[in-house]
Design an enzyme around this catalytic site. Structure first.
Site, short mmCIF file in Angstrom:
data_model
loop_
_atom_site.label_atom_id
_atom_site.label_comp_id
_atom_site.label_asym_id
_atom_site.label_seq_id
_atom_site.Cartn_x
_atom_site.Cartn_y
_atom_site.Cartn_z
CE LYS A 116 -26.58 -40.98 -5.25
NZ LYS A 116 -27.02 -39.66 -5.76
P1 NAD Z 1 -37.55 -40.10 -2.67
O1 NAD Z 1 -37.32 -41.37 -1.98
O2 NAD Z 1 -37.88 -38.89 -1.86
O3 NAD Z 1 -38.73 -40.28 -3.77
C1 NAD Z 1 -38.74 -41.26 -4.75
C2 NAD Z 1 -40.14 -41.33 -5.31
O4 NAD Z 1 -40.16 -42.14 -6.48
C3 NAD Z 1 -41.17 -41.91 -4.35
O5 NAD Z 1 -42.36 -41.16 -4.41
C4 NAD Z 1 -41.42 -43.32 -4.91
O6 NAD Z 1 -42.71 -43.81 -4.59
C5 NAD Z 1 -41.26 -43.03 -6.38
N1 NAD Z 1 -40.97 -44.20 -7.22
C6 NAD Z 1 -40.05 -45.15 -7.08
N2 NAD Z 1 -40.11 -46.03 -8.10
C7 NAD Z 1 -41.11 -45.61 -8.89
C8 NAD Z 1 -41.67 -46.08 -10.10
N3 NAD Z 1 -41.18 -47.19 -10.70
N4 NAD Z 1 -42.68 -45.39 -10.67
C9 NAD Z 1 -43.16 -44.28 -10.08
N5 NAD Z 1 -42.67 -43.78 -8.94
C10 NAD Z 1 -41.66 -44.44 -8.35
O7 NAD Z 1 -36.27 -39.84 -3.58
P2 NAD Z 1 -35.75 -38.46 -4.22
O8 NAD Z 1 -34.71 -37.92 -3.31
O9 NAD Z 1 -36.89 -37.62 -4.64
O10 NAD Z 1 -34.99 -39.04 -5.49
C11 NAD Z 1 -35.66 -39.31 -6.71
C12 NAD Z 1 -34.64 -39.26 -7.84
O11 NAD Z 1 -34.02 -37.98 -7.83
C13 NAD Z 1 -33.52 -40.27 -7.71
O12 NAD Z 1 -33.09 -40.68 -9.00
C14 NAD Z 1 -32.41 -39.48 -7.05
O13 NAD Z 1 -31.13 -40.02 -7.29
C15 NAD Z 1 -32.61 -38.15 -7.76
N6 NAD Z 1 -32.00 -37.01 -7.08
C16 NAD Z 1 -32.33 -36.72 -5.79
C17 NAD Z 1 -31.69 -35.64 -5.18
C18 NAD Z 1 -32.02 -35.22 -3.77
O14 NAD Z 1 -31.46 -34.21 -3.32
N7 NAD Z 1 -32.91 -35.87 -3.07
C19 NAD Z 1 -30.74 -34.88 -5.88
C20 NAD Z 1 -30.46 -35.20 -7.21
C21 NAD Z 1 -31.10 -36.28 -7.80
#
Ligand code: NAD
Length: 452
Positions: A116
């Site tokens: 990561k």
């Molecule tokens: P992203 O940046 O596209 O979206 C994150 C979202 O969360 C945003 O809408 C932001 O406004 C919101 N957010 C942040 N803090 C918040 C809070 N306290 N309350 C409410 N909303 C909040 O990120 P993503 O890629 O969608 O990732 C989100 C989660 O999914 C993370 O934990 C990431 O590690 C996990 N994840 C992502 C992927 C991927 O392929 N993108 C894969 C596996 C896991």
């Protein structure tokens, strides 16, 4: 009886790395043959790189940033894991996220290890040009610490296909004449990205949830049609989960982002929420919805709660208020070990992150394979393969839980023989997923033999 107590400390542990280690320890107790030295090796990251670097901003100032890249384990294949841009990134957070990647890749059985990355920055306060400079400088300073066969980054919070294109380009400039597409995944489609990668994390959540419901994990809820869904976080994982779950007949009643949370019990149309967020920067103010507090969102009565934001959202101090029947962890580390115990006592089923959100890394693996083979697969092929992987992994975790819980008395007599003072209790899906993953990684480590 639930799992061994994680509440020994009065003050709840919120350091993600220590949480990841605690989750490991809870599971490792159910694998009595695991040797102490091997446990230490599997628990700790192989390397943690800290990179401090300057950029000259678009406005002409020099600003300094700190970034991390952690390779947790590469026994099963090259390190794999996203790069996050967020002001709260710490070395321990990246260590935790890297270790969860090791276990996730093993649960879903893709031939990668765990890695990561993260850069401490606030993308909302940076221009696109500054983000490009930050990315290029970080990747150039990482040098050969990443590579198509050593450590392969991907998107995470606040990074996307644009960021991946810059990563590819920077690495390619440093390795001209080589076939560099597989150095990073989540790329734009016209630079070797895979069809279905953008939606993969959410689609994986969907397939895993459908499989778990069909297996009767949640009494009286056996399908998504008619189920009510609440989603925390409306980025890549959360907004696309809203679309895909709604396509299957679920009703999205509340969503949130950093701007706040909104509710409409008659149902929110995901496309409208996405358009509103694109236009205004937040879901707040979406027509027909009422604004609620984020804490209220987590406590809404619903069938499925999808945390899709950051770590430590469901904790010891609020888990008791959760009224969902099933939690599908699109985010990494959204539920603390203390919350896990409370949810289990309250009969809330948790599909853990290292299973539920593994769709992202699975299609990243497909992208990597397509790049290595100079192929582009159809969307139907990608999604069909993803469905098979997610169903197989979900079945494997549920079966593992049944196997462990069914063999508890035998296991307890075995560990008692080894002078253990505590009695092992029933395991959750999270601990079952960890047990499965640790066994898979440990097996490969032992098959290969510890070098030299
Ligand atoms: P992203 O940046 O596209 O979206 C994150 C979202 O969360 C945003 O809408 C932001 O406004 C919101 N957010 C942040 N803090 C918040 C809070 N306290 N309350 C409410 N909303 C909040 O990120 P993503 O890629 O969608 O990732 C989100 C989660 O999914 C993370 O934990 C990431 O590690 C996990 N994840 C992502 C992927 C991927 O392929 N993108 C894969 C596996 C896991």
């Amino acid at each position: 009886m639930t799992e061994p107590s994680a509440t020994a400390v009065r003050q709840e542990e919120l350091n993600p790395y220590r949480i990841a280690q605690l989750q490991f320890d809870l599971a490792a107790r159910y694998i009595p043959d695991l040797k102490k030295g091997l446990i230490e090796f599997l628990k700790r990251p192989a390397r943690t790189l800290t990179i401090e670097f300057p950029i000259q901003t678009e406005r002409g100032n020099v600003r300094n940033f700190v970034g991390y890249r952690v390779l947790h384990n590469n026994v099963r294949g090259p390190g794999k894991g996203g790069i996050r841009y967020h002001p709260d990134v710490t070395a321990d957070e990246v260590r935790a996220l890297a270790s969860w990647m090791t276990w996730k890749c093993a649960v879903v059985d893709v031939p990668f290890g765990g890695a990561k990355g993260g850069i401490v920055c606030n993308p909302k306060r940076l221009t696109q040009a500054d983000l490009r400079r930050i990315t290029r400088r970080f990747i150039s300073d990482l040098g050969d610490q990443i590579g198509p066969h050593t450590d392969v980054p991907a998107p995470d919070v606040n990074t996307n296909a644009d960021t991946m294109a810059w990563i590819y380009d920077t690495y390619h400039v440093m390795h001209q004449g080589e076939d560099n597409l597989p150095v990073v995944t989540g790329k734009p489609l016209d630079i070797g990205g895979s069809l279905g990668r953008r939606e993969a994390t959410a689609r994986g959540c969907l397939f895993s949830a459908e499989c778990a419901l069909a297996r009767g994990l949640v009494p009286d809820v056996d399908q998504l049609d008619g189920a009510t869904v609440v989603i925390q976080g409306f980025g890549n994982a959360g907004s696309i989960a809203a679309e895909l779950f709604a396509e299957q007949g679920a009703k999205i009643i509340a969503v949130s982002d950093t701007g706040g949370a909104v509710l409409n019990r008659r149902g929110i149309k995901p496309a409208k929420a996405i358009a509103h967020k694109q236009a205004t920067g937040s879901v707040v103010g979406l027509r027909g919805t009422k604004e609620i507090a984020d804490e209220e969102l987590l406590a809404l009565e619903c069938d499925i709660l999808i945390p899709a934001a950051l770590e430590n959202q469901i904790r010891g101090d609020n888990a008791d208020r959760v009224r969902a029947r099933l939690i599908v962890e699109a985010a990494n580390g959204p539920t603390t070990p203390v919350a896990d115990e409370i949810l289990a006592e309250n009969g809330v089923v948790v599909l853990p992150d290292i299973l539920a959100n593994a769709g992202g890394v699975t299609v990243s693996y497909y992208e990597w394979v397509q790049n290595l083979e100079h192929q582009q697969w159809d969307l139907e092929e990608v999604n069909a393969k993803l469905r098979r992987k997610m169903e197989r992994a979900t079945d494997a975790v549920i079966d593992e839980r049944e196997r462990v819980n069914g063999g508890l008395s035998e296991l307890n007599s075995k560990v008692k023989g080894a002078k253990s003072k505590t009695t092992l209790g029933l395991v959750s899906l999270r601990t079952a997923a960890f047990i499965l993953a640790i066994r898979r990684v440990a097996n490969v480590a032992l098959e290969r033999g510890i070098w030299p």
